[in-house]
Motif scaffolding. Structure first.
Motif, PDB file in Angstrom:
ATOM      1  N   UNK A 225       0.849  -1.196   0.000  1.00 37.74           N
ATOM      2  CA  UNK A 225       0.000   0.000   0.000  1.00 37.74           C
ATOM      3  C   UNK A 225       0.876   1.234   0.000  1.00 37.74           C
ATOM      4  N   UNK A 226       0.382   2.281  -0.617  1.00 36.08           N
ATOM      5  CA  UNK A 226       1.146   3.535  -0.682  1.00 36.08           C
ATOM      6  C   UNK A 226       0.818   4.412   0.514  1.00 36.08           C
ATOM      7  N   UNK A 227       1.712   5.348   0.804  1.00 35.44           N
ATOM      8  CA  UNK A 227       1.417   6.452   1.709  1.00 35.44           C
ATOM      9  C   UNK A 227       1.597   7.735   0.917  1.00 35.44           C
ATOM     10  N   UNK A 228       1.258   8.857   1.535  1.00 35.54           N
ATOM     11  CA  UNK A 228       1.323  10.106   0.783  1.00 35.54           C
ATOM     12  C   UNK A 228       2.747  10.420   0.307  1.00 35.54           C
ATOM     13  N   UNK A 253      -2.189 -11.046 -11.293  1.00 35.10           N
ATOM     14  CA  UNK A 253      -3.264 -12.009 -11.116  1.00 35.10           C
ATOM     15  C   UNK A 253      -3.449 -12.368  -9.639  1.00 35.10           C
ATOM     16  N   UNK A 254      -4.648 -12.101  -9.129  1.00 34.62           N
ATOM     17  CA  UNK A 254      -4.967 -12.455  -7.755  1.00 34.62           C
ATOM     18  C   UNK A 254      -4.353 -11.574  -6.687  1.00 34.62           C
ATOM     19  N   UNK A 255      -3.665 -10.511  -7.078  1.00 31.32           N
ATOM     20  CA  UNK A 255      -2.981  -9.644  -6.121  1.00 31.32           C
ATOM     21  C   UNK A 255      -3.828  -8.420  -5.782  1.00 31.32           C
ATOM     22  N   UNK A 256      -3.572  -7.872  -4.595  1.00 29.96           N
ATOM     23  CA  UNK A 256      -4.227  -6.636  -4.170  1.00 29.96           C
ATOM     24  C   UNK A 256      -3.175  -5.575  -3.909  1.00 29.96           C
ATOM     25  N   UNK A 257      -3.496  -4.344  -4.236  1.00 31.14           N
ATOM     26  CA  UNK A 257      -2.636  -3.209  -3.934  1.00 31.14           C
ATOM     27  C   UNK A 257      -3.525  -2.024  -3.575  1.00 31.14           C
TER      28      UNK A 257
END
Length: 466
Positions: A225-228, A253-257
């Motif tokens: 996940x990103x931050x500012x 494929x099948x990944x979350x971000x």
């Protein structure tokens, strides 16, 4: 870091209490309960962490020497004979017995959760001496687990109404609270308490605690996940490139971000970058992009975010008649989240015909920090004392506050035929099973519980209606 000596892990005035009990006092029994507060039910959790960390290690004469120096200089008497007796006779392990209901039990307030009594007649003073540390060890993780459990109740209710199934509920509330906790230990303890109910966390200390104290191989999970800073470092003119880089690095494929998208203009990011320039890439990754708004009024922001994403990416209508974003895109709201705002957001979404499948939540200070001993009105009180071989009931019953009336005698907790819990005198048990079972005695963890067992017990009491 303060040295972890159980002798010094107490309130100052406790040091003088060994001189205050009646002559001939040989045993004192005390109990811990939640007397009320914000919730009618509490999720008992955390005692095993305290036992393993603080009570399973013996004190030494060096510890007694240090405590004597500090406490006498502090202006109080010091029970040197009592503590040296514990070192010499009990090899430094506390001669107490702790009984407790099973961890993970969801129990109505005003019931005993823990009962403590000294096992050496020369150490009657010890029962109350450990109150400060033991009560803190119970009230904090129990309060966090209780907040998290009630959040799950709310989410489950709206998922039942607006989703085809409860699939994914374990990841609907993510722990964002590590940086808002007072200490790393608090983050670990509170974070582990949250994982009793959910499996999403960014508090690494929590998964370490669950592993160390409850033998959980992996109690929680997270995603890139990103931050500012990782977005704004690209500059405002390169916002699209920053987002594209997140897809390049982490999608598939099948990944979350998850990508925070409000660094400048959330609506521009949704309408023109995610929903236009990068739309085809998002749709073709085979995974899921999770958009994170991080400012503004949460209820309005979430509903508009989902509506705008649907305008760009489309939607389907599930069997309950509620709209769902395509699987390539979802939303997580991590700003301003509490049990109350979760309810408000899900209510507004339901009214707008939006399924709870579209949203997950991240909870920080409200989860790990904005609880205190009065959230559930926790207290530890003496209920029985033995003097010259005769046991007597002891209790408090202040005329100025009946809510602080305490229980009498040696206690037991039973579960009736209708599933209702009741705290009674141990002498009245009859054929009932006493749920207060010995978990610690004279330095030994007598009954160990796994994290899976704790979770199973807590989640078995979760309903879809509250």
């Amino acid at each position: 870091m303060v040295k972890r000596s159980i002798i010094l892990n107490t309130d100052s005035y406790k040091a003088s209490h060994y001189l205050q009990y009646p002559q001939g006092t040989t045993h004192i029994s005390s109990y811990i309960e939640a007397r009320g507060g914000k919730f009618k039910q509490a999720v008992f959790f955390g005692l095993q962490m305290f036992i393993k960390e603080y009570l399973s290690k013996p004190i030494t004469h060096d510890d007694v020497d240090e405590a004597k120096l500090i406490i006498t200089a502090h202006g109080l008497p010091f029970n040197e004979d009592g503590w040296r007796h514990i070192v010499d006779v009990h090899q430094g392990y506390l001669p107490i017995e702790i009984q407790a209901i099973p961890e993970g039990t969801v129990i109505p307030v005003l019931n005993a959760m823990v009962q403590v009594v000294n096992t050496d007649p020369k150490c009657a003073w010890l029962t109350s001496y450990v109150e400060t540390a033991l009560l803190r060890a119970v009230w904090y993780p129990t309060s966090v687990a209780t907040v998290s459990w009630h959040c799950r109740q709310v989410i489950a209710r709206y998922m039942t109404d607006t989703c085809d199934s409860l699939d994914g509920i374990d990841f609907k509330l993510h722990d964002f609270g590590a940086r808002g906790a007072t200490t790393e230990e608090a983050a670990a303890i509170g974070g582990a308490a949250h994982l009793v109910n959910f499996m999403g966390t960014d508090t690494i200390s929590a998964i370490v605690a669950a592993r160390q104290y409850y033998n959980a191989q992996m109690a929680g999970f997270s995603i890139p996940a990103s931050e500012h800073s990782t977005i704004t470092a690209w500059g405002r003119d390169n916002e699209a490139q920053a987002y594209a880089n997140m897809l390049d690095q982490f999608s598939g494929e099948g990944k979350l971000v998850a990508v925070v998208s409000d660094s400048y203009d959330l609506w521009h990011a949704i309408d023109n970058i995610w929903g236009d320039e990068l739309k085809q890439r998002v749709e073709n990754t085979g995974g899921t992009l999770v958009i994170r708004p991080d400012s503004g009024e949460p209820v309005a922001i979430v509903t508009e975010t989902i509506e705008r994403l649907m305008a760009k990416f489309g939607h389907t209508v599930n069997n309950k008649g509620y709209r769902v974003l395509p699987s390539c895109i979802r939303v997580i709201q991590g700003d301003g989240i509490s049990q109350q705002t979760i309810e408000a957001i899900l209510k507004a979404m339901k009214q707008a015909g939006l399924s709870a499948d579209n949203i997950a939540f991240g909870m920080g200070g409200e989860l790990l920090q904005k609880v205190n001993r009065d959230t559930l009105k926790f207290a530890m009180k003496a209920s029985a004392v033995t003097i010259d071989g005769t046991m007597h009931d002891v209790y408090k019953d202040p005329i100025t506050d009946s809510g602080k009336r305490s229980k009498k005698g040696i206690l037991a907790v039973i579960k009736g035929s209708e599933g209702n819990f009741q705290t009674i005198r141990q002498q009245d048990l009859g054929e009932h099973k006493n749920l207060l079972q010995t978990v610690f005695k004279n330095g030994e963890l007598v009954k160990e519980v796994s994290f899976d067992e704790v979770k199973s017990k807590a989640l078995a009491s979760c309903s879809t209606r509250s």
